[in-house]
Write an enzyme that holds these catalytic residues in place. Structure first.
Site, PDB file in Angstrom:
ATOM      1  N   LYS A   1       0.837  -1.199   0.000  1.00 43.22           N
ATOM      2  CA  LYS A   1       0.000   0.000   0.000  1.00 43.22           C
ATOM      3  C   LYS A   1       0.875   1.254   0.000  1.00 43.22           C
ATOM      4  O   LYS A   1       1.918   1.285   0.673  1.00 43.22           O
ATOM      5  CB  LYS A   1      -0.915  -0.025   1.228  1.00 43.22           C
ATOM      6  CG  LYS A   1      -1.965   1.063   1.286  1.00 43.22           C
ATOM      7  CD  LYS A   1      -2.879   0.798   2.480  1.00 43.22           C
ATOM      8  CE  LYS A   1      -3.936   1.877   2.650  1.00 43.22           C
ATOM      9  NZ  LYS A   1      -4.836   1.584   3.792  1.00 43.22           N
TER      10      LYS A   1
ATOM     11  N   SER B   1      -9.423   2.441   2.914  1.00 45.33           N
ATOM     12  CA  SER B   1      -8.421   3.116   2.125  1.00 45.33           C
ATOM     13  C   SER B   1      -7.492   2.174   1.352  1.00 45.33           C
ATOM     14  O   SER B   1      -6.645   2.629   0.580  1.00 45.33           O
ATOM     15  CB  SER B   1      -7.579   4.022   3.024  1.00 45.33           C
ATOM     16  OG  SER B   1      -6.865   3.253   3.980  1.00 45.33           O
TER      17      SER B   1
ATOM     18  N   SER C   1     -10.420   0.013   6.680  1.00 45.64           N
ATOM     19  CA  SER C   1      -9.682   0.210   5.433  1.00 45.64           C
ATOM     20  C   SER C   1      -9.145  -1.067   4.789  1.00 45.64           C
ATOM     21  O   SER C   1      -8.712  -1.029   3.647  1.00 45.64           O
ATOM     22  CB  SER C   1      -8.518   1.180   5.655  1.00 45.64           C
ATOM     23  OG  SER C   1      -9.012   2.484   5.863  1.00 45.64           O
TER      24      SER C   1
END
Length: 478
Positions: A81, A156, A180
């Site tokens: 990420k 996210s 997320s």
């Protein structure tokens, strides 16, 4: 050949690489080709690390040829990420302020993935600083679910989930401070686990204590439960620079083969707190029977809480606002002027959410702790008589970009987060996963399964049993 390789699981890849049927270089090249061919479809990747991936694959092949000990993810492509650091690769955090920032070191979990033989193929998209339940920023744009790229992938860790759902990588890392990992997993039809708080160490700087309130977790995301369990075994365990890190308490990969006859599951699709769209509820009501088919006891529980959804969300926002505002203090320490000349570089969403938000008083902060305690007791009461608690992950299926729901089943909600059921476990720290449960009009629906603190193995065992009973491997877009 390309399709068969990119559809392999992480466990399948490393087994074939160990047996000499495949080279890490071959596997890596096929996945890089898949990313180049398909990334425009969902916009999952922000940065593709071709050179690094090829270098790591060559080293993995050399280790195989020399008979060196091979790790549990040897030769497996993995995505990181874009909030987290890979040495020598840019970490934008989805912000124009950091569009060209190059990381100086690996985060601890990244080093562990490297040491396990994984091949880093790129960085996945995230909202600016990870603050959002959908994935959109001014560096890379928005990310869509592979099942309909015109609809959101969640946030996210939306880039990670989309990369998995479109078979760009077999495993990916996510982070979760309010849903997320689980929300994108639900919206992209993949498996995502938020482990017990502290199980995977974080390297937050300049504030090593920032991840405590609300609890922020790192976790594995994958197309199969087995792959997520292997990742967790690799990433878990204490680290001296994370003051909250804890030891692993189980062999998580072994847990996936455990029978679940001894597990008792409480089922409440709405958690007793949230409105749920009837179509989502129908999918969950049907799919929860998979646990019973696998041997577990399932009881539908009628929950009545003194808390309301608004009280839980207000408590969450009280904690989160303080944490988010401290982010801008960190920006100032780094030489930026977020309140002045750099304000225009920030997404208006952040300005509304943080900079123009009223700062909670210390008394309000402590009152929120009382709500948090009530929530902990509410959930723990369920665990007094059950091992696991199953609910919806989100109240709605993926929605079109820019069209967050204003109501759910006729009940008005807060648009940013009123449609997700994930925040409670970021206030309590318990492990929670999202399992692909089915579809509404071709769009994936996630089922959330939570366990007691440190009972990650139970969550994985039940998740794997569900997957064996209702496999989802053939559901992904081709």
């Amino acid at each position: 050949m390309v399709e068969s390789l990119v559809d392999l699981t992480a466990a399948g890849i490393t087994r074939r690489v160990r047996d000499g049927e495949l080279s890490a270089t071959t596997v890596t090249e096929h996945h890089l080709e898949r990313i180049r061919d398909r990334n425009d479809r969902t916009n999952a990747f922000v940065t593709i690390t071709d050179d690094l991936a090829r270098e790591m694959a060559a080293e993995a092949d050399e280790a195989s040829e020399n008979g060196e000990p091979l790790g549990p993810l040897h030769g497996v492509p993995v995505a990181i990420k874009d909030l987290d650091n890979v040495a020598g690769i840019r970490t934008t955090s989805g912000s124009l302020l950091f569009e060209d920032r190059i990381a100086e070191r690996d985060d601890p979990f990244v080093k562990r993935l490297r040491d396990a033989g994984a091949i880093i193929v790129g960085k996945t998209n995230t909202p600016e600083f990870g603050l959002g339940t959908t994935t959109d920023n001014r560096v890379a744009g928005s990310t869509g679910t592979p099942f309909d790229p015109n609809r959101v992938s969640g946030g996210s860790s939306g880039g990670a989930a989309a990369a998995l759902g479109d078979s760009l990588v077999p495993i990916a890392q996510g982070s979760d401070a309010g849903g997320s990992i689980r929300v994108p997993a639900a919206f992209c039809g993949v498996y995502g686990l938020k482990p017990t708080f502290g199980l995977i160490p974080k390297f937050d700087r300049p504030n090593a204590f920032a991840c405590h309130t609300p609890f922020s977790h790192l976790g594995p995301m994958a197309r199969t439960v087995e792959d997520a369990a292997i990742m967790l075994d690799v990433m878990a365990g204490p680290h001296p620079r994370d003051p909250f890190s804890i030891p692993a308490t189980a062999d998580y990969t072994a847990a996936i083969d455990r029978p679940i006859d001894d597990l008792s599951i409480a089922y409440s699709p709405d958690m007793g707190l949230y409105p749920i769209e009837p179509a989502v509820r129908e999918v969950l009501d049907d799919s929860v029977s998979a646990f019973e088919s696998a041997g577990a006891t399932v009881e539908t529980v009628d929950l009545n809480s003194d808390l309301t959804q608004k009280e839980v969300m207000d408590a969450y926002y009280t904690f989160a606002t303080v944490r988010w505002q401290s982010l801008f203090d960190n920006l100032e320490e780094a030489g930026f002027d977020p309140w002045g000349e750099d304000r225009s570089q920030l997404r208006p969403y952040l300005i509304d959410l943080i900079m123009d938000a009223e700062e909670p008083s210390t008394r309000e902060y402590k009152r929120a702790d009382t709500v948090r305690t009530q929530l902990l007791d509410y959930i723990q009461d369920i665990f007094e008589s059950h091992d696991l608690f199953v609910t919806a992950t989100t109240a709605v299926p993926p929605f079109p970009h820019g069209e967050a729901p204003e109501s759910v089943d006729g009940v008005g909600i807060e648009q940013l987060r009123g449609w997700l059921l994930t925040q409670p476990y970021n206030l309590t720290g318990q492990p929670a996963a999202s399992i692909p449960a089915g579809f509404v009009d071709g769009l994936p629906v996630g089922m959330q399964i939570a366990g007691q603190r440190h009972a990650d193995a139970d969550v994985l065992a039940a998740s794997a049993a569900f997957e064996r009973t209702r496999p989802w491997a053939d559901s992904y877009p081709q």
